[in-house]
Design a protein around this motif. Structure first.
Motif, PDB file in Angstrom:
ATOM      1  N   MET A 785     151.817 -71.038 -16.446  1.00 55.13           N
ATOM      2  CA  MET A 785     151.335 -70.330 -15.274  1.00 55.13           C
ATOM      3  C   MET A 785     150.931 -68.882 -15.550  1.00 55.13           C
ATOM      4  N   LYS A 786     151.487 -68.279 -16.571  1.00 58.05           N
ATOM      5  CA  LYS A 786     151.209 -66.857 -16.825  1.00 58.05           C
ATOM      6  C   LYS A 786     150.459 -66.624 -18.132  1.00 58.05           C
ATOM      7  N   ASP A 787     150.829 -67.349 -19.166  1.00 56.16           N
ATOM      8  CA  ASP A 787     150.193 -67.142 -20.464  1.00 56.16           C
ATOM      9  C   ASP A 787     148.934 -68.000 -20.546  1.00 56.16           C
ATOM     10  N   VAL A 788     147.980 -67.679 -19.697  1.00 57.45           N
ATOM     11  CA  VAL A 788     146.757 -68.486 -19.612  1.00 57.45           C
ATOM     12  C   VAL A 788     145.601 -67.701 -20.230  1.00 57.45           C
ATOM     13  N   PRO A 789     144.692 -68.417 -20.900  1.00 55.27           N
ATOM     14  CA  PRO A 789     143.571 -67.717 -21.547  1.00 55.27           C
ATOM     15  C   PRO A 789     142.550 -67.243 -20.521  1.00 55.27           C
ATOM     16  N   ASP A 790     141.922 -66.103 -20.827  1.00 55.92           N
ATOM     17  CA  ASP A 790     140.800 -65.667 -20.001  1.00 55.92           C
ATOM     18  C   ASP A 790     139.643 -66.640 -20.171  1.00 55.92           C
ATOM     19  N   LEU A 791     138.935 -66.876 -19.089  1.00 51.47           N
ATOM     20  CA  LEU A 791     137.805 -67.804 -19.138  1.00 51.47           C
ATOM     21  C   LEU A 791     136.587 -67.106 -19.730  1.00 51.47           C
ATOM     22  N   PRO A 792     135.945 -67.725 -20.714  1.00 50.09           N
ATOM     23  CA  PRO A 792     134.786 -67.066 -21.329  1.00 50.09           C
ATOM     24  C   PRO A 792     133.525 -67.275 -20.507  1.00 50.09           C
ATOM     25  N   ASN A 793     132.839 -66.199 -20.201  1.00 46.33           N
ATOM     26  CA  ASN A 793     131.526 -66.316 -19.583  1.00 46.33           C
ATOM     27  C   ASN A 793     130.491 -66.652 -20.657  1.00 46.33           C
ATOM     28  N   PHE A 794     129.313 -67.039 -20.191  1.00 51.08           N
ATOM     29  CA  PHE A 794     128.226 -67.276 -21.140  1.00 51.08           C
ATOM     30  C   PHE A 794     127.917 -65.961 -21.849  1.00 51.08           C
ATOM     31  N   SER A 795     127.838 -66.012 -23.176  1.00 46.84           N
ATOM     32  CA  SER A 795     127.589 -64.780 -23.937  1.00 46.84           C
ATOM     33  C   SER A 795     126.084 -64.480 -23.924  1.00 46.84           C
ATOM     34  N   ARG A 796     125.337 -65.119 -24.815  1.00 42.17           N
ATOM     35  CA  ARG A 796     123.885 -64.937 -24.856  1.00 42.17           C
ATOM     36  C   ARG A 796     123.286 -65.936 -25.830  1.00 42.17           C
ATOM     37  N   PHE A 797     122.012 -66.183 -25.694  1.00 43.55           N
ATOM     38  CA  PHE A 797     121.288 -66.941 -26.703  1.00 43.55           C
ATOM     39  C   PHE A 797     120.957 -66.013 -27.880  1.00 43.55           C
ATOM     40  N   HIS A 798     120.993 -66.574 -29.073  1.00 41.53           N
ATOM     41  CA  HIS A 798     120.596 -65.805 -30.249  1.00 41.53           C
ATOM     42  C   HIS A 798     119.109 -65.452 -30.136  1.00 41.53           C
ATOM     43  N   ASP A 799     118.750 -64.307 -30.696  1.00 40.36           N
ATOM     44  CA  ASP A 799     117.365 -63.834 -30.596  1.00 40.36           C
ATOM     45  C   ASP A 799     116.359 -64.837 -31.154  1.00 40.36           C
ATOM     46  N   ALA A 800     116.807 -65.670 -32.082  1.00 38.89           N
ATOM     47  CA  ALA A 800     115.896 -66.668 -32.668  1.00 38.89           C
ATOM     48  C   ALA A 800     115.408 -67.659 -31.617  1.00 38.89           C
ATOM     49  N   PHE A 801     116.152 -67.780 -30.524  1.00 39.95           N
ATOM     50  CA  PHE A 801     115.772 -68.722 -29.470  1.00 39.95           C
ATOM     51  C   PHE A 801     115.383 -67.994 -28.183  1.00 39.95           C
ATOM     52  N   ARG A 802     114.965 -66.731 -28.360  1.00 33.84           N
ATOM     53  CA  ARG A 802     114.541 -65.934 -27.206  1.00 33.84           C
ATOM     54  C   ARG A 802     113.165 -65.311 -27.443  1.00 33.84           C
ATOM     55  N   THR A 803     112.367 -65.946 -28.268  1.00 36.58           N
ATOM     56  CA  THR A 803     111.049 -65.386 -28.577  1.00 36.58           C
ATOM     57  C   THR A 803     110.130 -65.400 -27.364  1.00 36.58           C
ATOM     58  N   ASP A 804     110.435 -66.257 -26.379  1.00 35.00           N
ATOM     59  CA  ASP A 804     109.608 -66.332 -25.171  1.00 35.00           C
ATOM     60  C   ASP A 804     110.406 -65.922 -23.939  1.00 35.00           C
ATOM     61  N   ALA A 805     111.440 -65.119 -24.144  1.00 35.36           N
ATOM     62  CA  ALA A 805     112.304 -64.707 -23.041  1.00 35.36           C
ATOM     63  C   ALA A 805     111.989 -63.273 -22.617  1.00 35.36           C
ATOM     64  N   GLY A 806     112.538 -62.902 -21.459  1.00 41.18           N
ATOM     65  CA  GLY A 806     112.362 -61.543 -20.989  1.00 41.18           C
ATOM     66  C   GLY A 806     113.180 -60.551 -21.798  1.00 41.18           C
ATOM     67  N   ILE A 862     131.508 -74.841 -22.859  1.00 39.38           N
ATOM     68  CA  ILE A 862     131.862 -73.445 -23.164  1.00 39.38           C
ATOM     69  C   ILE A 862     130.941 -72.901 -24.242  1.00 39.38           C
ATOM     70  N   LEU A 863     130.211 -73.803 -24.919  1.00 41.43           N
ATOM     71  CA  LEU A 863     129.163 -73.414 -25.852  1.00 41.43           C
ATOM     72  C   LEU A 863     127.981 -74.353 -25.677  1.00 41.43           C
ATOM     73  N   VAL A 864     126.768 -73.806 -25.759  1.00 36.89           N
ATOM     74  CA  VAL A 864     125.557 -74.624 -25.703  1.00 36.89           C
ATOM     75  C   VAL A 864     124.738 -74.330 -26.948  1.00 36.89           C
ATOM     76  N   PRO A 865     123.816 -75.204 -27.335  1.00 40.65           N
ATOM     77  CA  PRO A 865     123.002 -74.954 -28.533  1.00 40.65           C
ATOM     78  C   PRO A 865     122.274 -73.619 -28.453  1.00 40.65           C
ATOM     79  N   GLY A 866     122.382 -72.852 -29.529  1.00 37.21           N
ATOM     80  CA  GLY A 866     121.719 -71.554 -29.597  1.00 37.21           C
ATOM     81  C   GLY A 866     122.546 -70.400 -29.079  1.00 37.21           C
ATOM     82  N   GLN A 867     123.764 -70.668 -28.555  1.00 42.73           N
ATOM     83  CA  GLN A 867     124.590 -69.600 -27.989  1.00 42.73           C
ATOM     84  C   GLN A 867     125.368 -68.870 -29.073  1.00 42.73           C
ATOM     85  N   VAL A 868     125.478 -67.573 -28.930  1.00 43.43           N
ATOM     86  CA  VAL A 868     126.267 -66.754 -29.846  1.00 43.43           C
ATOM     87  C   VAL A 868     127.749 -66.922 -29.518  1.00 43.43           C
TER      88      VAL A 868
END
Length: 907
Positions: A785-806, A862-868
């Motif tokens: 109940m107390k020693d629980v892990p923090d939930l990870p938010n989505f970090s980011r896609f690696h720049d190699a997969f953001r060539t057409d991103a904002g 918790i991880l998707v392809p291309g995520q850091v």
């Protein structure tokens, strides 16, 4: 209204009206038994009988004759006669025997009586079963004539009738609405013009419910009171057939646009048989199941099969000495109804033109959609179909990172760029809630600032979430459409299909909210509201101003495009993997061809006939009895909550988390705390449903087991292995309990008994084990109940997969990342418990996920392809105490894309 309605405004009393009624009859039976033994005064029996109150006027059984007989025996001090009749009525209500046994309606001694033709009988001369329903008649006639009117309807019965019904008569608009709310047996309504507005009872408590649901009802005048009542009843229970009888010019009345929801307008003095036949025809229109009915006929035909389905007709099964037990287990009809043919009336699911097409059209009517498509591969396939049909390469989709994996895989297949938005965390339970509207709006506004709003095609969200979080769907769509008027919405309502049949939950469904927005947009006041806001915001409002404003869309510009996927099998009586896609899209004609292509892509060319039939039957059941079934499911859930909360032993170790523990305060502006909190009433819950950004589905209960020393997985296993209780979803320290239309109060009793047994075992172990056992137990509880892990938010896609991103927005090319991992030489593995893992995260080269990593629980990527990969994700994985992680091999470690592969892609 009488005390039975006034006795409590608590949520469990209101939402448990049917079972509350049976409880009151049980109480009357019990006190009558005590009176017959001389243990209770007659005044106690009188008070208990009074408690039945006016609610009985809203039900056909027991009716005035039986109630009068009860009162007569009470007044004559006939304790034994009163007990016998009270017991018989109570048993008939609990079992439903009155629906098919005419003798239950007689006040005389059953051993001396013969059946009379004025009483309902669903066992005619041919002994064929005829379903029973009740018809509500709203009439201006004096009460003295009501028994005569009910008798007239009984005399219209014929042996040819497929159904049998009894009439419930009321004299006012308020009583009509109360009857529709409280009596789930009502399936048709006949409205005679000239009825009163107010109830003849004193200040009915339910008037506040009426006002909350349909505030315009109290404003009705005599000229159109009947039409307003019809609209109000349809808003509460859209499945009801409504017939309007008028002594005015019925031709003109039938042409009134507001009469569209009325099945038939009739002249009030016409032949009553025509009304009787019309009512039965309306029930038949809902009872009809085109595919199922034809499949039954097909199964009775002598068919020789020369197609690739040996199991069809069952000969290979029943003639076999080795597998005939399967035939005995399933029965002959399962095999007689199997076929791979689409001719002979069976139709094709891929391109339906016959009875499947009709079944889908009837489902569209029932669920409030323009089109419905049956799917036999589950809602995972439904989601992929919708995404492929509407989304293309390079399109941006705003997606809940916490949603089901089928959405992530669907976008990967489409080549779309997901813009992941995070739900609010519930760290204590290692799970996420839902995505705040402010987060969604900010994503749209940031994309607009980047000049990329034109590429945003869809907002894709889960409603309700696995754990019961319900979006304010109307508000989400309206505010998003105010930013981009042609946005498409995909609402994954896999767990929420039943909500169509609750007037309180329906407005928060995709189809319910779409209908409300559509009606609002047609109101001239909508344009006024939009113009006023636009003038108030000025020419160039800041992003912060827009985020802080409840935005109003332009009714002239918005294109309402809403898709809803339902796992029909999850909340209705469909076989596993039975799903539906519901469509309310003004531009569907533009995408219809590609939608069919998506169906061809994902649907099986050998769909299961039984699955299709079960979808057909599930629709029939919900149209005819869904309202009562859903009310019962809610009642079961509230009963579970109550029994756990008040039990002195169980509550020490288990609890069901309230709204205050599931939804942060900032999203509960109504102040609603929990369903059964002190001084909480059903109108508080209704206000929460109308106002709050998120509210809870009452049928879904997060049961905390960590306080009993169990993690969710082990507790789930314990319930299944030792007590034959099955649950589905778990978290680190909880399990999810779901009530549904299948559950009974006996199920509640079993669950409470098991929780008590487990609690008593914990008590005994702590008592006998001494201080060491108590310390070990406390340490286990603290860990869970107390020693629980923090939930990870989505970090980011690696720049190699953001060539057409904002430049500042986080979308990425998930498809390229996914297929980059198909060549093993481009991948590497790294164990999460190795020092190298931490070193690489700190100093590089970056760790980039090559695939989806989905632990169960919590069941989202918790991880998707291309995520850091970040420290937060690794820390969460290290603390996870689960056996099942899709996409992760413990012996080998995380599958990662090699840095040199990433470098080449970046170029």
């Amino acid at each position: 209204m009488a005390s039975a309605v006034q006795e409590s405004r608590s949520i469990d009393h209101f939402f448990s009206a049917p079972s509350g009624r049976t409880d009151r009859w049980r109480d009357l039976h019990a006190v009558a038994r005590s009176w017959s033994r001389g243990e209770t005064a007659r005044s106690m029996v009188e008070a208990t009988l009074q408690e039945l109150g006016a609610i009985e006027e809203f039900h056909a059984f027991p009716g005035q004759e039986l109630l009068a007989a009860l009162r007569e025996r009470l007044q004559s001090d006939d304790a034994s006669g009163f007990l016998a009749l009270a017991k018989r009525i109570s048993v008939a209500i609990i079992t439903g025997n009155y629906k098919h046994d005419s003798k239950e309606w007689q006040a005389v001694d059953l051993s001396m009586a013969d059946p009379v033709d004025m009483l309902p009988s669903s066992l005619g001369e041919s002994s064929t079963y005829r379903p029973y329903f009740e018809m509500l008649a709203v009439t201006p006639a004096p009460m003295a004539r009501w028994p005569h009117m009910a008798a007239e309807f009984r005399r219209l019965r014929r042996p040819e009738d497929a159904f049998v019904y009894e009439t419930v008569l009321v004299g006012s608009l308020e009583d009509a609405v109360c009857a529709a709310v409280l009596n789930p047996n009502i399936a048709a309504v006949v409205i005679y013009e000239g009825f009163a507005l107010k109830s003849r009872h004193d200040a009915p408590v339910l008037r506040s419910v009426i006002a909350a649901q349909q505030p315009y009802l109290d404003k009705a005048d005599e000229a159109d009171l009947a039409l307003r009542l019809a609209a109000g009843l349809k808003a509460i229970r859209p499945e009801l057939d409504i017939y309007l009888l008028s002594d005015r010019r019925v031709e003109k009345l039938a042409g009134d646009p507001r009469a569209a929801m009325i099945r038939r307008v009739m002249y009030q003095i016409e032949e009553p048989l025509e009304l009787h036949l019309s009512v039965l025809e309306g029930i038949e229109a809902r009872y009809d199941t085109p595919f199922f009915d034809n499949l039954k006929r097909y199964a009775q035909r002598p068919v020789a099969t020369f197609h690739a389905l040996p199991i069809a007709r069952g000969k290979s099964v029943f003639r076999s000495p080795w597998i005939r037990d399967m035939g005995q287990f399933y029965g002959i009809n399962l095999f007689l109804a199997e076929s791979s043919a689409t001719t002979g009336g069976l139709d094709s699911l891929l391109e339906p033109t016959g009875n499947i097409k009709r079944a889908q059209e009837m489902a569209a009517r029932a669920f409030g959609a323009d089109q419905v498509f049956f799917v036999t591969n589950g809602t995972s396939t439904s989601n992929k179909m919708v995404l492929q049909a509407l989304i293309g390469p390079g399109d941006i989709v705003i997606l809940d990172r916490n949603c089901h994996k089928s959405h992530h895989y669907g976008l990967m297949l489409c080549g779309a760029q997901p813009f992941y938005v995070d739900a609010f965390p519930m760290t204590e339970f290692s799970m996420y809630g839902a995505v705040p509207l402010r987060t969604i709006k900010k994503a749209l506004l940031d994309l607009e600032a980047e000049g990329r709003l034109d590429r945003v095609k869809m907002v894709d969200l889960t409603n309700c979430t696995f754990d019961g979080h319900i979006y304010n769907t109307r508000r989400v769509m309206e505010e998003c459409l105010a930013i981009k008027p042609d946005l498409i919405f995909l609402w994954d309502e896999a767990w929420f299909g039943f909500a169509r049949w609750s007037p309180f939950l329906r407005p928060r469904t995709a189809m319910g909210a779409a209908a409300d927005i559509e009606a609002w947009a047609q109101d001239p006041d909508a344009a006024v509201q939009h113009k006023k806001q636009r003038e108030g915001l000025g020419a160039n409002p800041s992003i912060e101003t827009l985020l802080d404003t409840r935005l109003v869309p332009d009714p002239a510009a918005l294109r309402l495009r809403v898709y809803q996927t339902n796992s029909t099998h999850k909340s209705m009586s469909a076989i596993r993997q039975g799903s539906m896609v519901l469509v309310r899209d003004v531009d569907f004609h533009r995408v219809e061809a590609q939608f069919h292509e998506a169906i061809f892509t994902h649907a099986s060319t050998s769909p299961n006939q039984q699955l299709i039939a079960s979808l057909d039957v599930a629709r029939r059941q919900m149209e005819l009895e869904g309202y009562g079934l859903v009310m019962n499911a809610i009642e079961v859930a509230l009963d579970i909550r109550h029994e756990i909360a008040v039990h002195p032993v169980i509550s020490k170790y288990f609890r069901v988390v309230g709204a205050d523990g599931m939804v942060p305060r900032e999203y509960r502006t109504s102040g609603f705390v929990d369903f059964l909190a002190p001084d909480t009433h059903w109108d508080d819950q209704l206000r929460s449903m109308r106002e709050d950004e998120f509210c809870l589905d009452p049928t879904r209960m997060t049961l905390v087991c960590g306080t009993a020393g169990f993690d969710g997985t082990s507790f789930k296993g314990l319930l299944a292995a030792q007590y034959n209780i099955q649950v589905n979803k778990t978290s680190r320290n909880s399990v999810l309990l779901q009530s549904n239309i299948n559950n009974t109060r006996s199920d509640v009793a079993l669950l409470i008994g098991v929780l008590l047994k487990i609690s008593n075992e914990i008590e005994a172990r702590l008592r006998q084990g001494g201080e060491d056992e108590r310390k070990a137990f406390a340490a286990r509880v603290h860990s869970l109940m107390k020693d629980v892990p923090d939930l990870p938010n989505f970090s980011r896609f690696h720049d190699a997969f953001r060539t057409d991103a904002g430049k500042t927005t986080p979308e990425g090319d998930i498809r390229t990342a996914f297929f980059s991992a198909y060549k093993e030489e481009k991948c590497e593995y790294l164990r999460i418990d190795s020092p190298e893992c931490d070193r690489r995260i700190d100093k590089g080269p970056a760790l980039i996920s090559a695939n989806f990593v989905i632990p169960y629980p919590p069941g989202f990527p918790i991880l998707v392809p291309g995520q850091v990969v970040t420290h937060e994700t690794i820390t969460f994985m290290r603390k996870l105490d689960v056996k099942e992680i899709h996409g992760y091999e413990k012996a080998k470690g995380l599958k990662l894309l090699k840095p040199d592969v990433l470098a080449s892609k970046k170029k």
